[in-house]
Design an enzyme around this catalytic site. Structure first.
Site, PDB file in Angstrom:
ATOM      1  N   HIS A  47      -5.726  -1.003  11.636  1.00  0.00           N
ATOM      2  CA  HIS A  47      -5.154  -1.585  10.417  1.00  0.00           C
ATOM      3  C   HIS A  47      -5.922  -2.850  10.049  1.00  0.00           C
ATOM      4  O   HIS A  47      -6.326  -3.628  10.922  1.00  0.00           O
ATOM      5  CB  HIS A  47      -3.684  -1.934  10.672  1.00  0.00           C
ATOM      6  CG  HIS A  47      -2.918  -2.376   9.459  1.00  0.00           C
ATOM      7  ND1 HIS A  47      -2.861  -1.623   8.301  1.00  0.00           N
ATOM      8  CD2 HIS A  47      -2.181  -3.487   9.213  1.00  0.00           C
ATOM      9  CE1 HIS A  47      -2.101  -2.262   7.417  1.00  0.00           C
ATOM     10  NE2 HIS A  47      -1.690  -3.387   7.940  1.00  0.00           N
TER      11      HIS A  47
ATOM     12  N   GLN B 116       0.806  -1.213   0.000  1.00  0.00           N
ATOM     13  CA  GLN B 116       0.000   0.000   0.000  1.00  0.00           C
ATOM     14  C   GLN B 116       0.839   1.263   0.000  1.00  0.00           C
ATOM     15  O   GLN B 116       0.326   2.359  -0.252  1.00  0.00           O
ATOM     16  CB  GLN B 116      -0.939   0.013   1.198  1.00  0.00           C
ATOM     17  CG  GLN B 116      -0.256   0.144   2.545  1.00  0.00           C
ATOM     18  CD  GLN B 116      -1.218  -0.020   3.702  1.00  0.00           C
ATOM     19  OE1 GLN B 116      -1.655  -1.122   3.989  1.00  0.00           O
ATOM     20  NE2 GLN B 116      -1.545   1.084   4.370  1.00  0.00           N
TER      21      GLN B 116
ATOM     22  N   ASN C 249      -0.080  -9.229   5.153  1.00  0.00           N
ATOM     23  CA  ASN C 249      -0.109  -7.780   5.317  1.00  0.00           C
ATOM     24  C   ASN C 249      -0.060  -7.117   3.936  1.00  0.00           C
ATOM     25  O   ASN C 249       0.010  -7.801   2.916  1.00  0.00           O
ATOM     26  CB  ASN C 249       1.060  -7.326   6.191  1.00  0.00           C
ATOM     27  CG  ASN C 249       0.781  -6.021   6.909  1.00  0.00           C
ATOM     28  OD1 ASN C 249      -0.103  -5.262   6.535  1.00  0.00           O
ATOM     29  ND2 ASN C 249       1.551  -5.738   7.946  1.00  0.00           N
TER      30      ASN C 249
ATOM     31  N   CYS D  89      -5.222   0.243   3.706  1.00  0.00           N
ATOM     32  CA  CYS D  89      -5.100  -1.163   4.105  1.00  0.00           C
ATOM     33  C   CYS D  89      -6.415  -1.912   3.989  1.00  0.00           C
ATOM     34  O   CYS D  89      -6.460  -3.079   3.597  1.00  0.00           O
ATOM     35  CB  CYS D  89      -4.551  -1.273   5.521  1.00  0.00           C
ATOM     36  SG  CYS D  89      -5.592  -0.471   6.776  1.00  0.00           S
TER      37      CYS D  89
END
Length: 447
Positions: free
Chosen positions: A364, A64, A386, A70
Site C-alpha cells: 500500500h 480510493q 491515507n 493507492c
C-alpha cells in the site's frame, strides 16, 4: 523422510494445552474477540496520539474506495498539496480516473509485448506463469505513475470524474485480464508460426484498440484539451480554455519529475546498500520511465524523509500496511498487538527474513505529512495521509510509530536535492546500469 503426527504426540499436545496457565481465559478471549483484538495493547493507543512537531498543510483526505489505486492517489496527493496552497483551492483533487485509464491501456501493451518476448518459453515456465497470473492490475510503483504523467499529463477530477469501474475495479480487471490472456495465446501462436514482426504488431494494435474501447466504456473518455474554471478561496474567478493535460501539469504543478526518485530499504543479502536496482518485467509505459531503486540503510533512509518534511514537502511511501495496524484507530505500531505474549510463542522475524520468506512486502502507498522529533531531531512517530476516506483513523489520517517505519516501510520518494552528494552520484551512475532483480522479487511488489 516424512513423518505423520502420532496419537501419542496428539495426546501430548492436548496435555501441553491444559498445562498452559490461563488457557481457558485465553481461549475465551480469542474465541470471542479474535487474535488481534484480544492482544491489543492500551499503551500503544496512548503513545500514538496525533501531535507532531513537523507538519505540512494538506486538507481533506481522498477515498480510493474499492480500487487498488493507492499509488496513484498518493502521488496525486503529493502534487495537490502545494497546488491547493499556491492557487488557494481547498478540497481540490486531480483525476485518478484519468491516470487509471492510461495506466490500464499502457499496462495492456506492456503485457502483450512481454507475451511476445517470452513466446519461445513454454507454458509452465516460471516467467510465463508470472505474466499470466496477473496480466494487469490496479497496483503500481512511483516510477510507473511518473511515466504516465510525463506522457499524458494530469487533469482536474471535475474534468474526468469517477465512474463505477474507477471506484469498484474488480469487474473491469476480471474482463481485461481474460481478454489479455486470450490475446497472449494468439500472439504466442503467431510467433510460433514465424509470422513477421509487422504482422504481429498489426494484430497487437487491433487488440489494443478493443481494450481502448472497453476502457472508454468503463472509465470515460480521457480529454486531450479541456476547459476548466474555479473560484479560489478569496472568491476570485479563474478560467482555463482548451488547455491540454500536459499544459495543465506544467502550469499548476510544474515539477521536474526526474528530480523525484525511489529509495528503498531492503536489508537482504542479495541487495547490498548504496546500489541501484530495477526489476525485470516491471513497468507500464513501453519506452517510458523505467523503475529504479536506490537501496539505503534505514537511518539514511529515514533522515531523507525528515529533511523533505522539514522543507514542507510530503513523502510518497510504500509499506506493508496490514502488519500490526488498525485502520479504525488509524494506528500502525509494532507494539499495538502483543500476539507473542498472548500465545506464549515467538512470532518475531527480522525485516530481511520477512522479505526472504515472503512474510511481508509492499502492499500500500500513502503520504507522510508530518513527523514528531525528539530533542535530538530523531523521529518518534510519523503522520500519514491515507486514501481510505474520512471514516478511518483521525478523519483519514494515521499515526505510524518509528519502530513500525523501521520494520514495514520499504520505499520512499525523495527529491534529489535532499540526497547527499555521494547518494546523488551513486544514483546517477547506478541508474544507467542497474542490477536486475527477478520479476517476483519483493521489491517489485505493487502498491
Amino acid at each position: 523422510m516424512t513423518k505423520e503426527i502420532t496419537n501419542q504426540e496428539l495426546a501430548q499436545f492436548e496435555q501441553n494445552f491444559k498445562d498452559t496457565p490461563a488457557s481457558s481465559a485465553i481461549n475465551n478471549a480469542i474465541a470471542t474477540n479474535g487474535l488481534y483484538n484480544a492482544s491489543r495493547t492500551m499503551n500503544s493507543q496512548v503513545e500514538m496520539d496525533q501531535t507532531f512537531s513537523v507538519e505540512i498543510e494538506t486538507g481533506k483526505v481522498a477515498d480510493q474506495k474499492q480500487s487498488g489505486l493507492c499509488w496513484v492517489f498518493a502521488a496525486l496527493n503529493t502534487m495537490r498539496h502545494p497546488l491547493q496552497d499556491k492557487f488557494k483551492i481547498k478540497g481540490f483533487e486531480l483525476s485518478q480516473g484519468y491516470m487509471m485509464f492510461w495506466d490500464k491501456l499502457e499496462k495492456s501493451n506492456y503485457f502483450l509485448e512481454n507475451a511476445i518476448n517470452t513466446a519461445a518459453l513454454p507454458t509452465g515456465d516460471r516467467k510465463v506463469d508470472f505474466l499470466m497470473a496477473t496480466p494487469q492490475q490496479d497496483g503500481g510503483q512511483w516510477d510507473m505513475i511518473m511515466a504516465l504523467v510525463q506522457k499524458y499529463g494530469v487533469v482536474p477530477k471535475s474534468v474526468m470524474p469517477d465512474t463505477f469501474s474507477r471506484t469498484q475495479s474488480a469487474q473491469l480487471n476480471k474482463v481485461l485480464n481474460a481478454k489479455l490472456r486470450k490475446d497472449a495465446i494468439v500472439l504466442r501462436d503467431l510467433v510460433d508460426q514465424n509470422k513477421s514482426d509487422d504482422d504481429i504488431q498489426r494484430i497487437k494494435n487491433e487488440m489494443l484498440s478493443e481494450i481502448y474501447k472497453i476502457l472508454v466504456y468503463s472509465v470515460g473518455v480521457p480529454p486531450t484539451k479541456f476547459d476548466w474554471s474555479y473560484r479560489d478561496d478569496d472568491k476570485n474567478f479563474h478560467k482555463e480554455t482548451q488547455i491540454t493535460p500536459k499544459e495543465f501539469f506544467n502550469k499548476y504543478i510544474g515539477w521536474d519529475l526526474e528530480n523525484y526518485i525511489s529509495t528503498i530499504n531492503a536489508p537482504t543479502k542479495d541487495k547490498p546498500y548504496n546500489e541501484v536496482y530495477t526489476v525485470e518485467m516491471l513497468g507500464n509505459v513501453v519506452g517510458g520511465r523505467e523503475v529504479r531503486h536506490l537501496n539505503l540503510e534505514i537511518e539514511d533512509f529515514k533522515s531523507l524523509a525528515v529533511k523533505q518534511l522539514q522543507a514542507g514537502e510530503g513523502v510518497w511511501f510504500g509499506s506493508d500496511v496490514g502488519q500490526s495496524s488498525n485502520s479504525k484507530l488509524g494506528i500502525m505500531d509494532t507494539k499495538l498487538y502483543d500476539l507473542s505474549g498472548l500465545l506464549a510463542t515467538d512470532l518475531t522475524l527480522t525485516k530481511a527474513e520477512r522479505l526472504d520468506y515472503i512474510d511481508s512486502m509492499m502492499t500500500h502507498a500513502m503520504v507522510i505529512t508530518g513527523v514528531d522529533l525528539d530533542d535530538n531531531d530523531k523521529p518518534l512517530k510519523w503522520k500519514v495521509e491515507n486514501s481510505w476516506g474520512e471514516k478511518v483513523g483521525s478523519k483519514g489520517y494515521f499515526v505510524m510509530s518509528d519502530e513500525w517505519f523501521d520494520e514495514f516501510v520499504y520505499q520512499l520518494v525523495i527529491s534529489k536535492k535532499y540526497l547527499t552528494d555521494t547518494q546523488k552520484e551513486i544514483f546517477e551512475n547506478g541508474a544507467k546500469n542497474p542490477k536486475v532483480l527477478a520479476p517476483w522479487d519483493p521489491m517489485g511488489a505493487l502498491a
